[in-house]
Design a protein around this motif. Structure first.
Motif, short mmCIF file in Angstrom:
data_model
loop_
_atom_site.label_atom_id
_atom_site.label_comp_id
_atom_site.label_asym_id
_atom_site.label_seq_id
_atom_site.Cartn_x
_atom_site.Cartn_y
_atom_site.Cartn_z
N ILE A 17 0.91 -1.29 0.01
CA ILE A 17 0.00 -0.02 0.01
C ILE A 17 0.77 1.29 -0.05
O ILE A 17 0.71 2.35 -0.79
CB ILE A 17 -0.86 -0.13 1.35
N PHE A 18 1.87 1.17 0.92
CA PHE A 18 2.74 2.46 1.12
C PHE A 18 3.59 2.69 -0.30
O PHE A 18 3.77 3.90 -0.55
CB PHE A 18 3.31 2.56 2.42
N ARG A 19 4.08 1.61 -0.88
CA ARG A 19 4.80 1.63 -2.09
C ARG A 19 4.08 2.33 -3.23
O ARG A 19 4.42 3.05 -3.91
CB ARG A 19 5.35 0.31 -2.57
N ALA A 20 2.69 1.98 -3.25
CA ALA A 20 1.76 2.30 -4.03
C ALA A 20 1.74 3.76 -4.15
O ALA A 20 1.63 4.68 -4.96
CB ALA A 20 0.49 1.80 -4.18
N TYR A 21 1.23 4.22 -2.65
CA TYR A 21 1.00 5.67 -2.65
C TYR A 21 2.56 6.48 -2.75
O TYR A 21 2.39 7.52 -3.33
CB TYR A 21 0.75 5.75 -1.10
N GLY A 22 3.60 6.01 -2.58
CA GLY A 22 4.82 6.66 -2.78
C GLY A 22 4.96 6.91 -4.27
O GLY A 22 5.63 7.79 -4.75
N LEU A 23 4.66 5.86 -4.76
CA LEU A 23 4.97 5.71 -6.34
C LEU A 23 3.86 6.90 -6.90
O LEU A 23 4.28 7.89 -7.83
CB LEU A 23 4.62 4.58 -7.12
N LEU A 24 2.74 6.93 -6.77
CA LEU A 24 1.84 7.81 -7.38
C LEU A 24 2.06 9.33 -6.74
O LEU A 24 1.64 10.08 -7.71
CB LEU A 24 0.42 7.43 -6.91
N THR A 25 2.43 9.31 -5.76
CA THR A 25 2.87 10.86 -5.20
C THR A 25 4.37 11.15 -5.74
O THR A 25 4.78 12.51 -5.32
CB THR A 25 2.64 11.01 -3.72
N ASN A 62 0.85 12.90 -27.52
CA ASN A 62 1.05 11.55 -27.82
C ASN A 62 1.30 10.86 -26.52
O ASN A 62 1.01 11.46 -25.46
CB ASN A 62 2.57 11.56 -28.50
N PRO A 63 1.36 9.46 -26.56
CA PRO A 63 1.34 8.46 -25.36
C PRO A 63 2.28 8.92 -24.38
O PRO A 63 1.91 8.95 -23.11
CB PRO A 63 1.63 7.02 -25.78
N LEU A 64 3.54 9.41 -24.57
CA LEU A 64 4.49 9.58 -23.53
C LEU A 64 3.99 11.03 -22.80
O LEU A 64 4.02 11.18 -21.51
CB LEU A 64 5.87 9.93 -24.25
N GLU A 65 3.55 12.02 -23.67
CA GLU A 65 3.01 13.17 -23.18
C GLU A 65 1.97 12.77 -22.05
O GLU A 65 1.81 13.53 -20.95
CB GLU A 65 2.50 14.19 -24.02
N ARG A 66 0.92 11.98 -22.36
CA ARG A 66 0.07 11.65 -21.79
C ARG A 66 0.46 10.96 -20.43
O ARG A 66 -0.27 11.43 -19.14
CB ARG A 66 -1.11 10.70 -22.59
N ASP A 67 1.30 10.17 -20.58
CA ASP A 67 1.81 9.39 -19.30
C ASP A 67 2.50 10.59 -18.29
O ASP A 67 2.15 10.34 -17.20
CB ASP A 67 3.08 8.39 -19.74
N ILE A 68 3.20 11.47 -18.87
CA ILE A 68 3.86 12.78 -18.01
C ILE A 68 2.77 13.32 -17.36
O ILE A 68 2.47 13.76 -16.17
CB ILE A 68 4.75 13.64 -18.72
N GLN A 69 1.42 13.75 -18.17
CA GLN A 69 0.54 14.69 -17.76
C GLN A 69 -0.43 13.77 -16.47
O GLN A 69 -0.60 14.54 -15.62
CB GLN A 69 -0.39 14.94 -18.85
N ARG A 70 -0.54 12.58 -16.99
CA ARG A 70 -1.17 11.72 -15.82
C ARG A 70 -0.50 11.54 -14.36
O ARG A 70 -1.00 11.81 -13.54
CB ARG A 70 -1.24 10.10 -16.47
N ALA A 71 1.03 11.52 -14.56
CA ALA A 71 1.64 11.54 -13.32
C ALA A 71 1.60 12.65 -12.55
O ALA A 71 1.48 13.06 -11.41
CB ALA A 71 3.25 11.26 -13.81
N THR A 72 1.66 13.94 -13.52
CA THR A 72 1.40 15.18 -13.01
C THR A 72 0.22 15.55 -11.83
O THR A 72 0.09 15.93 -11.21
CB THR A 72 1.59 16.27 -13.93
#
Length: 368
Positions: free
Chosen positions: A270-278, A333-343
């Protein structure tokens, strides 16, 4: 109405309220209806389809009835493909309805809990979508709208068979009820396949987050009735409610077992997931959904405090390609979306720790 519909990710079913909202994200009731004497949508010419859209619009929007909830009309061919994608992501229309816009329309309530799809597989698909386990309330709302439509329109109905529909599986009541459930512990304890496969014997079907043909990403499952003929609406709703409560009990037991037998491994996940997403700077849709599931379980178990369920539900829509591009104001493009998603994920999760509700739109989340 229109601006909020396309610029705001949060909608009624995401509120995180209603019974058993820890396990049940949303409840949906959908009624399939067709007009007497008209070919089904797949056999309609475009001019006839457009005439039917106007006929339904006139019956509902232009009736000047101040005693009923107002419904707003959207002509799908007059909105951009990206905006149709947003309606799909918010579960307000189906991917099939978004594909071909000509001769198709949508009627929707201000809070987006009622949606009437015009000329999808059937002439009308009346949908009521509410947060948590609220099947009875969703049925009552859908039934009320159905009565309102039937007072103005002549539905195709057979005394022996019931309502006639384009797909034989919907003949009868025309009712499809479903719940969206979060069942991570059943998956982690390898019980999900056995539990969910047994539902077919009870006349139920299991799909992923985005309906037919989709996989159960993020441990989210749609459970719905498979049979409509020969059963009353109340019986269908009651049977699904019973099955849902049984799955809730099984998921609750599986969570207790995980906490009791593998507590440290569970907390680590759980905390690894939270750390990754934040922290992540690049996030694929699949990874975001998978890790968000563990964060959701951490919130439910009290391990991650102060993140509102509505924020987690909002992320199911806000991180989809259509909304990401709407937020950026351009195609990506897919990479730009992946960056935006993380942001967006970082911003909303960290903001969500201090926010119980959110009414802002995706236009507030431009990439830095």
């Amino acid at each position: 109405m229109t601006e909020a519909l396309f610029n705001q990710a949060i909608t009624k079913w995401m509120e995180g309220t209603g019974q058993e909202s820890t396990y049940v994200i949303s409840s949906r009731v959908r009624l399939a209806r067709n007009l007497q004497g008209m070919p089904f949508p797949h056999a309609l010419s475009t001019p006839l389809a457009n005439d039917l859209v106007q006929q339904v619009k006139t019956a509902v929007v232009d009736d000047n009835d101040t005693t009923t909830e107002p419904l707003y009309f959207i002509d799908l061919k007059k909105i951009a493909p990206l905006d149709r994608g947003i309606l799909v992501d918010k579960h307000l229309i189906s991917p099939q309805h978004a594909e071909e816009a000509d001769g198709r329309g949508l009627l929707i309530s201000a809070d987006e809990s009622i949606a009437i799809l015009i000329n999808e597989e059937d002439h009308l698909r009346v949908q009521s979508l509410l947060p948590g386990l609220q099947l009875d309330a969703a049925w009552q709302r859908a039934s009320s709208v159905d009565d309102r439509l039937e007072a103005k329109l002549d539905f195709a109905f057979n005394e022996r068979l019931g309502y006639l529909t384009a797909c034989p599986t919907n003949v009868g009541t025309g009712l499809r009820a479903s719940v969206m459930m979060h069942l991570p512990a059943l998956v982690l304890t390898n019980q999900a396949s056995r539990q969910l496969n047994s539902l077919a014997q009870l006349g139920m079907t299991v799909r992923g987050l985005h309906g037919e043909g989709s996989e159960a990403t993020g441990h989210l499952f749609q459970i719905s009735n498979q049979v409509t003929l020969g059963r009353s609406e109340e019986e269908i709703i009651s049977n699904l409610a019973v099955v849902t409560r049984q799955l809730i009990d099984q998921e609750r037991l599986a969570r207790h077992m995980l906490q009791k037998e593998t507590q440290m491994q569970l907390e680590d996940r759980i905390f690894r997931a939270y750390g990754l997403l934040t922290s992540a700077r690049i996030l694929s849709s699949q990874e975001a959904m998978s890790q968000l599931s563990y964060v959701r379980m951490g919130v439910d178990l009290g391990l991650i405090p102060d993140v509102a369920p509505a924020v987690l539900n909002e992320m199911l829509v806000l991180t989809r390609p259509a909304f990401l591009q709407k937020a950026a104001g351009r195609e990506m493009n897919p990479l730009e979306r992946d960056i935006q998603r993380a942001t967006l994920m970082r911003a909303r999760l960290l903001q969500g720790k201090h926010t119980n509700t959110h009414t802002g739109g995706c236009c507030h989340h431009h990439e830095e």
